[in-house]
Structure formats: C-alpha cells, structure tokens
Design an enzyme around this catalytic site. Structure first.
Site, PDB file in Angstrom:
ATOM      1  N   GLU A   8       0.800  -1.228   0.000  1.00  0.00           N
ATOM      2  CA  GLU A   8       0.000   0.000   0.000  1.00  0.00           C
ATOM      3  C   GLU A   8       0.832   1.278   0.000  1.00  0.00           C
ATOM      4  O   GLU A   8       0.431   2.277  -0.580  1.00  0.00           O
ATOM      5  CB  GLU A   8      -0.956   0.009   1.203  1.00  0.00           C
ATOM      6  CG  GLU A   8      -2.084  -0.985   1.065  1.00  0.00           C
ATOM      7  CD  GLU A   8      -3.062  -0.923   2.214  1.00  0.00           C
ATOM      8  OE1 GLU A   8      -3.452   0.180   2.604  1.00  0.00           O
ATOM      9  OE2 GLU A   8      -3.428  -1.994   2.730  1.00  0.00           O
ATOM     10  N   ASP A  81      -2.318  -4.437   3.539  1.00  0.00           N
ATOM     11  CA  ASP A  81      -2.365  -4.596   4.995  1.00  0.00           C
ATOM     12  C   ASP A  81      -3.208  -5.798   5.436  1.00  0.00           C
ATOM     13  O   ASP A  81      -4.186  -6.168   4.770  1.00  0.00           O
ATOM     14  CB  ASP A  81      -2.927  -3.331   5.647  1.00  0.00           C
ATOM     15  CG  ASP A  81      -1.917  -2.190   5.649  1.00  0.00           C
ATOM     16  OD1 ASP A  81      -0.736  -2.454   5.381  1.00  0.00           O
ATOM     17  OD2 ASP A  81      -2.314  -1.050   5.934  1.00  0.00           O
ATOM     18  N   ASP A  83      -5.793  -6.661   7.152  1.00  0.00           N
ATOM     19  CA  ASP A  83      -7.102  -6.441   7.762  1.00  0.00           C
ATOM     20  C   ASP A  83      -8.148  -6.385   6.659  1.00  0.00           C
ATOM     21  O   ASP A  83      -7.844  -6.620   5.484  1.00  0.00           O
ATOM     22  CB  ASP A  83      -7.114  -5.162   8.610  1.00  0.00           C
ATOM     23  CG  ASP A  83      -6.702  -3.920   7.824  1.00  0.00           C
ATOM     24  OD1 ASP A  83      -6.617  -3.996   6.572  1.00  0.00           O
ATOM     25  OD2 ASP A  83      -6.466  -2.869   8.447  1.00  0.00           O
ATOM     26  N   GLU A  85      -9.736  -3.878   5.265  1.00  0.00           N
ATOM     27  CA  GLU A  85      -9.458  -2.873   4.245  1.00  0.00           C
ATOM     28  C   GLU A  85      -8.366  -3.367   3.302  1.00  0.00           C
ATOM     29  O   GLU A  85      -8.455  -3.204   2.083  1.00  0.00           O
ATOM     30  CB  GLU A  85      -9.031  -1.552   4.892  1.00  0.00           C
ATOM     31  CG  GLU A  85     -10.132  -0.800   5.597  1.00  0.00           C
ATOM     32  CD  GLU A  85     -11.217  -0.301   4.655  1.00  0.00           C
ATOM     33  OE1 GLU A  85     -10.892   0.139   3.537  1.00  0.00           O
ATOM     34  OE2 GLU A  85     -12.394  -0.373   5.041  1.00  0.00           O
ATOM     35  N   TYR A 305       1.616  -4.892  13.304  1.00  0.00           N
ATOM     36  CA  TYR A 305       0.520  -4.115  12.704  1.00  0.00           C
ATOM     37  C   TYR A 305      -0.290  -3.426  13.787  1.00  0.00           C
ATOM     38  O   TYR A 305      -0.647  -4.027  14.801  1.00  0.00           O
ATOM     39  CB  TYR A 305      -0.371  -5.027  11.866  1.00  0.00           C
ATOM     40  CG  TYR A 305      -1.336  -4.267  11.000  1.00  0.00           C
ATOM     41  CD1 TYR A 305      -0.879  -3.314  10.104  1.00  0.00           C
ATOM     42  CD2 TYR A 305      -2.701  -4.497  11.079  1.00  0.00           C
ATOM     43  CE1 TYR A 305      -1.746  -2.607   9.291  1.00  0.00           C
ATOM     44  CE2 TYR A 305      -3.582  -3.796  10.269  1.00  0.00           C
ATOM     45  CZ  TYR A 305      -3.101  -2.852   9.375  1.00  0.00           C
ATOM     46  OH  TYR A 305      -3.975  -2.142   8.588  1.00  0.00           O
ATOM     47  N   ARG A 307      -3.310  -1.816  13.734  1.00  0.00           N
ATOM     48  CA  ARG A 307      -4.782  -1.776  13.779  1.00  0.00           C
ATOM     49  C   ARG A 307      -5.272  -3.162  14.160  1.00  0.00           C
ATOM     50  O   ARG A 307      -5.393  -4.055  13.318  1.00  0.00           O
ATOM     51  CB  ARG A 307      -5.367  -1.326  12.439  1.00  0.00           C
ATOM     52  CG  ARG A 307      -5.051   0.127  12.129  1.00  0.00           C
ATOM     53  CD  ARG A 307      -5.781   0.643  10.900  1.00  0.00           C
ATOM     54  NE  ARG A 307      -5.376   2.010  10.611  1.00  0.00           N
ATOM     55  CZ  ARG A 307      -4.409   2.350   9.781  1.00  0.00           C
ATOM     56  NH1 ARG A 307      -3.735   1.400   9.142  1.00  0.00           N
ATOM     57  NH2 ARG A 307      -4.103   3.611   9.568  1.00  0.00           N
ATOM     58  N   HIS A 351      -4.689 -11.089  13.778  1.00  0.00           N
ATOM     59  CA  HIS A 351      -3.263 -10.914  14.049  1.00  0.00           C
ATOM     60  C   HIS A 351      -3.068 -10.485  15.494  1.00  0.00           C
ATOM     61  O   HIS A 351      -4.014 -10.408  16.267  1.00  0.00           O
ATOM     62  CB  HIS A 351      -2.623  -9.921  13.076  1.00  0.00           C
ATOM     63  CG  HIS A 351      -3.506  -8.804  12.646  1.00  0.00           C
ATOM     64  ND1 HIS A 351      -4.274  -8.856  11.524  1.00  0.00           N
ATOM     65  CD2 HIS A 351      -3.771  -7.605  13.220  1.00  0.00           C
ATOM     66  CE1 HIS A 351      -4.963  -7.733  11.389  1.00  0.00           C
ATOM     67  NE2 HIS A 351      -4.673  -6.963  12.409  1.00  0.00           N
TER      68      HIS A 351
END
Length: 703
Positions: A8, A81, A83, A85, A305, A307, A351
C-alpha cells in the site's frame, strides 16, 4: 522468474524490497485504487445493492503502470495490509489487473522484518472473499445511510451537514454526557480526617472516620455526614479524646500488569501520557510498522501491525521478551506460569496485539534513529509489552482500626515487597479513575496510644461525570462495540471537523449544532443513534468475516430498517426548519449599525446582518492575526479558498496585494522589525523584499 509484489505505501515497498532482493519488484498502490464515486449513490438498491466502483480520480497513471508491471511479471503477489481494508484493496487490485481470484497470490505481513516478510511470502493464500464482503457490507451500508441521511439533516438544520452509521452514535455519546452534566445536582457531604503519629515515630499518617459509637457507617463514600453542623457536632464529641489502636491487620496483594496494546488502548495511553491526539499516535505507529532506517540494523519495522483488537501474542515473541527480562532483570522477574490475556468476545483475532517486532531491541538502542514522536510511541509499545510478560507487583497491606471516644477511624497503607513489572512500567490512569493515595504506615500494634496532630472536618461535593476526551470517547466506543480499530480516528476527527463538538483543553464539548443534529436523529430515527442497535449491527457485520452471514442479506436487513423511518420522518417534517442561534460577532454592520452574525454558506462561514431581509448586508469572515503586512504595515488576516484551504493576506486588499501560504508568527525580525512567517521545514523567515534575509529554525516541540 520476475515477481511483482504490490503493497500500500512507498515506505513499506522500499523496506520489503530490501528483504526480498533480486527477482522481486515491489511497488505501492498508494492505498485504495477503486471506490464508490462520491458524486452519486453508486449503489444499485434494486439489484441486490450492487456497488458501482470506479477508479479513484488522480490514480489513472498509477493504475496503468501497475497493469503494465503485472502483464510483464511471471507472478503477482498482493501484499496489502492484514485487515479487512487491506483484503478489499487486494480484491480491487485483482479485478483491475485481471488476476484469477483462485490463485494463491495474497500474502500478509504482521511485521516488516526479514523474518516477518519471509514468513508471509512462504504462505500465500487465496483472497478471503468473506473478509472482502465484510468490508463491502460496511462500505455500502455507510454509503446508503450517509448518502440518504445527510441531505435530510442538512435540509432540516443547515447546508453541508453529515450524519452516519457510527459518527452519529459517537456524537450522541458526547451530547448525552453533556446533558448528564447539566442535570447533575451536587450533594454536600463531609469527612472527618485525622493526622496521627505513633511516638517515638515522628512521621504522621492519615486516618478517616468510618463509624460512630452506635455502629452507623460514616465512611465518606456513604455520604452520611451532610452538613457542617453534623461535622462540628462529631468534632465536639472527639474533643480531648484518646486515640488507641484497636486492631492491626496485615495482608498481601498482587498487582498484575496490563495487557499489551490494542489500537484503542494505545491511543488512550498516548493521550494520557503524551497528550497525543489519536491521529498523531497512529501516524507514528504506522511509520514504526512500515519501517525506519535504524543505525547498525538497516531499514526495519519496529512494531507489529497497529490496527488490531486482539490481545494474542506469538510464542516466538513471548520467548524473545522473556529472554530480555531474564537478562536485564533476572529470573525472579518472570512469572512461574506464562500469562495469557483474554481477548474480548467480538474482537477480530486475525493478528497479534501491538508489540515490538524484536523485543530485544530497546528504545534506547534505536532512539538516535527515530523522530521524537516515533521514539515516544515505540518506548510506550515496548515497555507495555515487556511489562505484560513480567511478574506481578507484590505488596504488603496494613489496615489499622483506631478508636477514640467510641468512634472508629481507619488508616490503610501498603509497602512493596517485590516491584515486579512496576520496575519498568505502570499504566497511567484517567483523573476519574485514580484511587486515593495510600502511604506506608509506621509500625503499630493493638493498644498503642497515638498522638493527635490535627483533626478537621472537610467539605466535599459529589462531582458530575467527566466530559469525554478523545481517549475516553474511543474507550467508550470500544466498550460499547461501536466502530472498529481502523475507524476510531476517523470518527473523532469527523465530529470535530463538522463542528459538532469543540475541544476545551482535552475535553469534547458539543456545540449547539451538534446537539441539534443529535436531537433531530433521536426524535426521528432513534435506531441510528442507539448504541445497542449499532453494536448489534457491528456484531452481525463481524459474522460476515467467518462466512456465517450473507452480506447482501445483512445489507438488506439494515437498509430496510433504516429506509422506512427516514421516509416517514421526511413526510412528518415537511416544511419544518430547525432554527439555530446565530453566533454574534463584534463587527458592526455599516448599513444599519447592528452586530453582524456568523452564517454558513456554500463556501463556508461569512458575516451577515441579523436584520435580513430588511438589511441584506454581508461580509467575508476574516480572522485577524498578530502579524503585520511586510509591504504596507496593514493587518495580516486569514482567508479561505473555495475548497476551504487557509492562506494569509493583507487586510488592505486590493490596495495591497501581499499574499502567502506561509503561517504568520508572533515574532518579529531582529534585523528589520517586520513580522516573521513560518515556511515548510519549520523555518521562520523575514519576507522583506529589500533583502533582509533573516531566518531561524523553529524549536522542536517537547510534547
């Protein structure tokens, strides 16, 4: 074979390229590449809520370049990423690049380290369509609700407002708390507090009255002593009394460390300790995850990570953390049994918790390579993680009962037998959560006669609930199951940007506009601002992740629940307009002499005469700064472009055309006396055209 890896961000692309080496081309998608166009609804309600995605404007060249690279590559890996999104971005990329969704081309990195990247690349999988659909369901529902609800709110109150599935609930929490504060009626109560010593020890300690001779509970929290008269009466009964230790009880207690961070707790602790706003915290955390150039180590991601709402940590990380504790503190600082923290029921466990990617790398080791913000956040994450693995703090408690003329006083204290994790870290509590300090007590035993140094009746009043701060609002949203780790920053920034709330210090205070929006929605669409309803919606949406719910059925259920009351509200409030009180300025209307008021139009705020329609005078709203124009000496004022961007110009325009994007400061040039301005790079400079040339760096903030 040539292999293309798409991530990203450019920073992450550079760092991963360093680990993968030759044969790999690593490029960045710069976030999302497709989305629902904002100019229209972009969802076909009649056709199973089919989304009408389009390439994001401005990314045409990037997408074209990605297609060329994908066509030339022997294999394409989608490494966005880890997740929802990120999964959705990979799905959009696969569609644009004509990749087979059955290919095992999706890889994820929980940490950007050599081992983390190697582990991710060794386990490619298919794109998880359940995760994609979970993201789509949220995106589509948010679009449907926001697109249909925002015009209704704007029509009823004023142009340009917005409402949404989550932001409106957050706003309601702030408004409801303000109403609680307004309705609160303080109650008076008193405590009787004594200062005593146990000779020959000269150090005094505190004791509080808890019981009268009849056995009535007089503890301060019971609020039994309600007036000065009651307090004075008790003090008169204690006049000349002898204070004798009735009993002494000793015990032990354990204080366990707090878990490693999740997104919400990191934001809360950074706010309490560092006074960081959530956006600032997450920016530094993102940089630490994506990788920084560390002296002697190269470019490396320092944290996992950021989030996440999971408290799980890998056994490898636990072993590395334990090894550090054993070496730095000794074996006794490790608990006999490993400590496991339980993740709350509705959390996503994809995660780990936020932790250092290499627990042995201390904050001091990397301090010289980090910015101030990066260092502070890394230190917080590292200390919290290491402390969570350490032995509990063992304390010896002591409680003394003291009798005086039949009245009973309590004195409590503790001493630390073993500091455990507190040798490294302790969570900082909110003001409202702080317990009364306990100080160590002097040695004493039953029968000891104590010496009274002072005794006072102290007046207290019950306190209203505290206003929300960004940290406590995030905590409330998390506890109520509203929003998710990736959305907390957006939620709070939106209600601030829309001027539904303002900051007073750290506290969020609802504006008249924010209260009007909340009251309108409570009256017409109560589900939209109902915490429990929104929490249930979040839980149902989470079930799409695991394939337990069909995402189309879920959208249909909640859309139907929303659409009917909205249509009813439109009919019931036809022609109704909610009037807000105008903010009065100190600018006098030059046509009729009234104080002009602040209005909001298509291009933002402006000044208007309150005498409309008799007087239709309007003026631009300008904010005066302390700086003076370097060309004519006039006031420098802040102006806005049509897009809302700030610039600064001379108040004497059009006679004087001075204009700058640079921010005026309160300082003046020591050479020529003209106002200094701040440009990029945090440098103050003199704009004098005669060639003064003075510059100086802006001192780095200590916050």
């Amino acid at each position: 074979m040539s292999k293309l890896v798409i991530v990203e961000s450019p920073a992450k692309a550079k760092n991963i390229k360093g680990y993968l080496g030759r044969g790999y081309d690593v490029v960045a998608s710069m976030g999302h590449v497709r989305d629902l166009p904002a100019a229209r609804l972009s969802v076909d309600i009649e056709n199973n809520f089919e989304p009408k995605y389009a390439e994001i404007k401005g990314k045409e060249n990037l997408i074209s370049e990605l297609k060329k690279k994908a066509d030339k590559a022997d294999y394409v890996y989608l490494a966005t990423d880890p997740d929802r999104e990120g999964e959705a971005i990979s799905w959009h990329l696969a569609s644009l690049l004509n990749l087979d969704l059955k290919d095992k081309n999706r890889v994820t990195f929980n940490e950007i380290t050599k081992s983390g990247v190697s582990k991710g690349m060794s386990a490619p999988r298919e794109i998880d369509l359940d995760l994609v659909n979970a993201q789509q369901a949220r995106r589509i529902l948010d679009r449907l609700i926001g697109y249909k609800l925002s015009p209704f709110v704007s029509q009823k109150i004023r142009r340009g407002l917005s409402a949404g599935r989550v932001q409106s609930v957050a706003l309601r929490l702030v408004v409801d708390r303000e109403n609680e504060i307004r309705a609160f009626k303080p109650e008076e109560y008193w405590s009787i507090d004594a200062k005593l010593t146990n000779p020959p020890d000269r150090k005094s300690f505190s004791a509080v009255l808890v019981e009268d001779p009849e056995g009535n509970n007089l503890r301060p929290e019971n609020k039994s002593i309600i007036s000065k008269e009651d307090s004075d009466y008790i003090l008169s009964k204690l006049d000349g009394a002898e204070y004798v230790v009735k009993s002494v009880k000793k015990g032990t207690r354990k204080k366990n460390p707090t878990p490693p961070f999740i997104t919400s707790t990191l934001q809360q602790e950074a706010s309490r300790r560092l006074s960081f706003q959530a956006r600032r915290t997450m920016k530094a955390a993102q940089e630490l995850y994506e990788g920084v150039d560390v002296q002697g180590m190269g470019t490396v991601g320092l944290i996992t990570y950021m989030r996440t709402d999971s408290l799980r940590i890998s056994e490898e990380a636990r072993a590395a953390g334990n090894a550090y504790i054993r070496e730095a503190y000794g074996e006794k600082y490790l608990p006999a049994k490993p400590r496991y923290f339980k993740t709350r029921g509705n959390a996503q466990d994809g995660h780990e918790a936020i932790r250092p990617s290499m627990p042995g790398v201390t904050p001091d080791r990397v301090k010289a390579s980090l910015t101030s913000d990066q260092y502070k956040i890394y230190k917080l994450v590292w200390e919290r993680f290491i402390a969570s693995l350490m032995e509990a703090c063992h304390q010896e408690t002591i409680k003394a009962e003291i009798e005086a003329n039949g009245f009973i006083f309590n004195a409590t204290g503790y001493s630390v037998k073993f500091d455990g994790f507190t040798a490294l870290y302790e969570e900082k509590l909110d003001e409202s959560a702080k317990a009364k300090d306990e100080a160590p007590l002097p040695p004493m035993k039953a029968g000891d006669v104590l010496k009274l140094k002072s005794i006072l009746g102290n007046q207290h009043f019950t306190q209203p609930p505290a206003r929300y701060t960004e940290a406590s609002l995030t905590k409330a949203l998390e506890e109520n199951g509203v929003g998710r780790p990736s959305t907390y920053v957006t939620i709070t920034s939106t209600i601030l940007a829309k001027e539904y709330v303002v900051r007073e210090g750290k506290q969020f205070v609802p504006t008249e506009l924010g209260e009007a929006v909340t009251n309108l929605l409570k009256d017409t669409l109560p589900n939209i601002v109902d915490v429990n309803y929104t929490s249930k919606m979040e839980d149902d949406l989470d079930k799409i992740d695991s394939g337990k719910k069909d995402y189309i059925d879920m959208i249909r259920l909640y859309y139907n629940d929303f659409e009917e009351p909205l249509e009813k509200a439109k009919k019931d409030m036809l022609g109704v307009k909610i009037k807000l009180k105008d903010e009065e300025s100190d600018v006098i209307c030059d046509k009729c002499g009234r104080n002009m008021v602040v209005k909001v139009g298509r291009f933002g705020k402006f000044l208007a005469c309150p005498g409309y329609p008799e007087c239709k005078n309007t003026k631009p709203l300008v904010t005066k700064t302390s700086a003076k124009c370097p060309e004519c000496g006039g006031d420098i004022i802040e102006k806005k472009t049509k897009k809302g961007n700030s610039f600064f110009g001379c108040a004497n325009y059009p006679k004087c055309n001075f204009m700058t994007w640079d921010y005026p400061s309160n300082e003046v040039c020591p050479r020529c006396g003209k106002s200094l301005f701040r440009r990029k790079g945090n440098v103050l400079y003199c704009p004098d055209k005669e060639g003064c040339g003075f510059t100086k760096p802006v001192p780095r903030s200590k916050s």
